[in-house]
Write an enzyme that holds these catalytic residues in place. Structure first.
Site, PDB file in Angstrom:
ATOM      1  N   GLU A 215       0.876  -1.181   0.000  1.00  0.00           N
ATOM      2  CA  GLU A 215       0.000   0.000   0.000  1.00  0.00           C
ATOM      3  C   GLU A 215       0.906   1.221   0.000  1.00  0.00           C
ATOM      4  O   GLU A 215       1.428   1.610   1.049  1.00  0.00           O
ATOM      5  CB  GLU A 215      -0.890  -0.010   1.255  1.00  0.00           C
ATOM      6  CG  GLU A 215      -1.838  -1.191   1.337  1.00  0.00           C
ATOM      7  CD  GLU A 215      -3.028  -1.072   0.392  1.00  0.00           C
ATOM      8  OE1 GLU A 215      -3.105  -0.089  -0.376  1.00  0.00           O
ATOM      9  OE2 GLU A 215      -3.876  -1.967   0.420  1.00  0.00           O
ATOM     10  N   CYS A 249      -2.287   9.247   2.442  1.00  0.00           N
ATOM     11  CA  CYS A 249      -1.816   8.715   1.156  1.00  0.00           C
ATOM     12  C   CYS A 249      -2.754   9.081   0.026  1.00  0.00           C
ATOM     13  O   CYS A 249      -2.328   9.185  -1.113  1.00  0.00           O
ATOM     14  CB  CYS A 249      -1.670   7.209   1.248  1.00  0.00           C
ATOM     15  SG  CYS A 249      -3.182   6.401   1.793  1.00  0.00           S
TER      16      CYS A 249
HETATM   17  P1  NAD Z   1       8.154   4.801   4.941  1.00  0.00           P
HETATM   18  O1  NAD Z   1       8.171   4.032   3.676  1.00  0.00           O
HETATM   19  O2  NAD Z   1       9.300   5.665   5.254  1.00  0.00           O
HETATM   20  O3  NAD Z   1       7.997   3.806   6.196  1.00  0.00           O
HETATM   21  C1  NAD Z   1       6.940   2.868   6.284  1.00  0.00           C
HETATM   22  C2  NAD Z   1       7.296   1.777   7.277  1.00  0.00           C
HETATM   23  O4  NAD Z   1       8.423   1.058   6.776  1.00  0.00           O
HETATM   24  C3  NAD Z   1       7.697   2.262   8.663  1.00  0.00           C
HETATM   25  O5  NAD Z   1       7.139   1.396   9.620  1.00  0.00           O
HETATM   26  C4  NAD Z   1       9.201   2.148   8.670  1.00  0.00           C
HETATM   27  O6  NAD Z   1       9.714   1.866   9.950  1.00  0.00           O
HETATM   28  C5  NAD Z   1       9.435   0.963   7.773  1.00  0.00           C
HETATM   29  N1  NAD Z   1      10.726   0.977   7.082  1.00  0.00           N
HETATM   30  C6  NAD Z   1      11.487   2.045   6.759  1.00  0.00           C
HETATM   31  N2  NAD Z   1      12.589   1.642   6.080  1.00  0.00           N
HETATM   32  C7  NAD Z   1      12.506   0.289   5.974  1.00  0.00           C
HETATM   33  C8  NAD Z   1      13.337  -0.719   5.390  1.00  0.00           C
HETATM   34  N3  NAD Z   1      14.465  -0.414   4.759  1.00  0.00           N
HETATM   35  N4  NAD Z   1      12.928  -2.010   5.460  1.00  0.00           N
HETATM   36  C9  NAD Z   1      11.779  -2.334   6.090  1.00  0.00           C
HETATM   37  N5  NAD Z   1      10.958  -1.421   6.657  1.00  0.00           N
HETATM   38  C10 NAD Z   1      11.316  -0.135   6.608  1.00  0.00           C
HETATM   39  O7  NAD Z   1       6.782   5.628   4.903  1.00  0.00           O
HETATM   40  P2  NAD Z   1       6.197   6.633   5.963  1.00  0.00           P
HETATM   41  O8  NAD Z   1       6.984   7.891   5.941  1.00  0.00           O
HETATM   42  O9  NAD Z   1       6.011   5.940   7.249  1.00  0.00           O
HETATM   43  O10 NAD Z   1       4.752   6.896   5.331  1.00  0.00           O
HETATM   44  C11 NAD Z   1       4.545   7.765   4.262  1.00  0.00           C
HETATM   45  C12 NAD Z   1       4.347   7.007   2.968  1.00  0.00           C
HETATM   46  O11 NAD Z   1       3.381   5.985   3.131  1.00  0.00           O
HETATM   47  C13 NAD Z   1       3.775   7.895   1.866  1.00  0.00           C
HETATM   48  O12 NAD Z   1       4.373   7.573   0.647  1.00  0.00           O
HETATM   49  C14 NAD Z   1       2.308   7.539   1.842  1.00  0.00           C
HETATM   50  O13 NAD Z   1       1.650   7.814   0.641  1.00  0.00           O
HETATM   51  C15 NAD Z   1       2.367   6.077   2.137  1.00  0.00           C
HETATM   52  N6  NAD Z   1       1.112   5.599   2.694  1.00  0.00           N
HETATM   53  C16 NAD Z   1       0.360   4.752   1.936  1.00  0.00           C
HETATM   54  C17 NAD Z   1      -0.862   4.319   2.418  1.00  0.00           C
HETATM   55  C18 NAD Z   1      -1.742   3.401   1.613  1.00  0.00           C
HETATM   56  O14 NAD Z   1      -2.644   2.813   2.189  1.00  0.00           O
HETATM   57  N7  NAD Z   1      -1.529   3.239   0.331  1.00  0.00           N
HETATM   58  C19 NAD Z   1      -1.298   4.726   3.680  1.00  0.00           C
HETATM   59  C20 NAD Z   1      -0.483   5.571   4.404  1.00  0.00           C
HETATM   60  C21 NAD Z   1       0.729   6.000   3.919  1.00  0.00           C
END
Ligand code: NAD
Length: 497
Positions: A215, A249
């Site tokens: 997602e 998002c």
């Molecule tokens: P992010 O990708 O930085 O982090 C998401 C999660 O991944 C966090 O729990 C983080 O700890 C973990 N993470 C970070 N680096 C990682 C790695 N190398 N390996 C494994 N896990 C890792 O995103 P964010 O800043 O938390 O959220 C914002 C993003 O999420 C935006 O792009 C937004 O559009 C998207 N988002 C999508 C939805 C959806 O349902 N489609 C919902 C909410 C947010």
């Protein structure tokens, strides 16, 4: 619970053993678990809202409860109402050759589902996939974001009241723990986050051939058509940018507005925002930008746009850091960061677009968005967008509400994601659809066994394949070109042989 990497492995081993001991939870067991989660959400609503607000610095209590608590509660209601239908094995037709036998698909729990949540809606992104995973009979391990440590503690306490760790376990910790989590051999991973980290997750999961639901995010456009009510479109888009301070998002990322109506649109959007939030700094329902890093990024994005010639219209007074009222940006150009990075904040770029064709060209020249919004009344335009433009989902004449329909899948396409954990599609994604064919004992399958060449085999072959073309039983010519799909050129291969 320890958020150490060893503990992750230990809990996974225990969940796996529990799956083997009880591989197919009955419907009443799943229903009981879901009802307990629903009751707990109701009991914990104040504590969850307070924890999320603490994580953000300040977050609207109403939005915390409506989105992070009520949305999963409604999702449970929907699952309870549909579980019988979802779980029911689906009868399928056999092929003609196998008539009289019976075929079906049995939806079997996958096993242990790993859920990785982002920070912007921390509860819904953890509990939402968990609900569907439980409905599908799985066990669940959840890794929360490092930006939602207080929400993690409350959610962990809440779920530990209901579930033993070998059924549902919640982990906090930093990116190192998240990386170790993603590399565990789960039976499915549901990840919510950015496209960049989504690629890391998929890479880690590929080592175990673990299927993923991603997602992700992206730049979701809002098309304001000439037939739209500008006031209504501006009010809806302003709400989308103000809700959770644009940290959603599916928030409208930018608006495509007819050139001659941009001034009218900007005035309507400013006034709509100010009616909702006359005092963003003092209003407890205006959410903060969640961290210093994200607040600094907002200022950097605006400075970059201004330096490249943009005009910024602020819809109110902020506090210079975490309180940022909607910032409308006009005179934008593609080289500005706001035009190619996902915003995820209350900045609203306005792009001049004079026709639907121009809007479609603009959108389809860029990565596929998570959501697409159309404001207008032209049925032909709506049909074109539904069929011709790729986007995860669409709401017409408003933003985001398609996400709140329990019976609709929600997910991205291309850069905005893979798969969905919502609706019937979500149940199937978190189940294994096992094909089961039951052969009748008297079915004469031996007719297909060797030695080959019996009369019945020849007859069947003739019936289904017809007669071979003797002209094709010639040696292959390396010079003959395969006919291209859609080509109108004459097939000359036979002539060349
Ligand atoms: P992010 O990708 O930085 O982090 C998401 C999660 O991944 C966090 O729990 C983080 O700890 C973990 N993470 C970070 N680096 C990682 C790695 N190398 N390996 C494994 N896990 C890792 O995103 P964010 O800043 O938390 O959220 C914002 C993003 O999420 C935006 O792009 C937004 O559009 C998207 N988002 C999508 C939805 C959806 O349902 N489609 C919902 C909410 C947010």
């Amino acid at each position: 619970m320890k958020d150490s990497i060893e503990n992750l492995r230990d809990v996974l081993a225990r969940q796996r053993a529990a799956c083997l001991a009880s591989p197919y939870p009955e419907r009443w067991q799943r229903r009981r678990a879901l009802k307990e989660v629903r009751e707990a959400l109701s009991r914990y609503q104040d504590r969850l809202a307070a924890a999320m607000s603490d994580d953000f610095g300040r977050r609207s209590e109403f939005e915390c409860k409506m989105l992070d608590v009520m949305f999963p509660a409604l999702q449970i209601d929907h699952a309870l109402a549909n579980l019988r239908r979802w779980m029911k094995p689906q009868k399928r037709h056999t092929d003609w050759l196998f008539l009289s036998n019976s075929a079906k698909v049995v939806y079997q729990p996958k096993g242990v589902v790993g859920v990785i949540a982002a920070w912007n809606f921390p509860v819904v992104e953890a509990v939402g996939p968990m609900i569907m995973a439980i409905a599908a009979g799985n066990r669940v391990m959840i890794k929360m974001s490092e930006f939602s440590s207080r929400s993690t503690l409350v959610l962990r306490e809440m779920l530990a009241e209901i579930f033993p760790q070998d059924q549902v376990a919640v982990f906090g910790g930093g990116v190192d723990v998240a990386q170790a989590f993603a590399s565990l051999p789960f039976d499915h991973i549901v990840f919510t986050g950015s496209p960049a980290v989504g690629k890391e997750i998929m890479r880690a999961a590929s080592a175990n051939l673990t299927p993923v639901t991603l997602e992700l995010g992206g730049k979701s456009p809002a098309i304001v058509a000439p037939s739209a009510s500008i006031a209504a479109a501006a009010r809806s888009i302003a709400h989308g940018k103000a809700f959770n301070a644009g940290q959603a998002c599916v928030a409208p990322d930018y608006a495509l507005v007819p050139r001659d109506r941009i001034d009218e649109f900007v005035a309507a959007a400013v006034s709509a925002f100010q009616r909702m939030y006359p005092d963003p700094v003092g209003d407890p329902h205006y959410t903060w930008i969640a961290s210093d890093r994200h607040a600094t990024r907002v200022q950097a994005l605006l400075a970059d746009a201004v330096a490249k010639g943009a005009t910024v219209i602020s819809c109110g007074t902020g506090n210079g850091s975490h309180v940022v009222p909607m910032q409308i940006v006009t005179d934008v150009t593609p080289d500005m960061r706001i035009m190619h990075e996902e915003l995820f904040n209350p900045i609203l770029p306005v792009v001049a677009c004079d026709s639907l064709d121009e809007s479609i060209r603009y959108i389809t020249a860029r990565p596929r968005p998570l959501a697409l919004y159309y404001y207008g009344a032209d049925a032909g335009e709506i049909k074109r967008l539904e069929r011709d433009v790729h986007a995860g989902g669409m709401t017409i004449n408003d933003w985001a509400w398609h996400v709140f329909q329990g019976d609709l899948p929600f997910g991205g396409t291309g850069n905005s994601g893979i798969g969905s954990w919502r609706g019937p599609e979500g149940f199937r994604a978190l189940s294994h659809g096992k094909a089961v064919l039951k052969m009748r004992r008297w079915f004469p399958i031996g007719l297909f066994h060797p030695p080959y060449g019996t009369r019945v085999q020849r007859l069947i072959s003739k019936l289904f394949l017809g007669h071979p073309d003797p002209a094709l039983n010639l040696p292959c010519s390396h010079e003959s070109e395969p006919r291209r799909y859609g080509s109108t050129a004459q097939d000359t291969s036979r002539e060349s042989t």
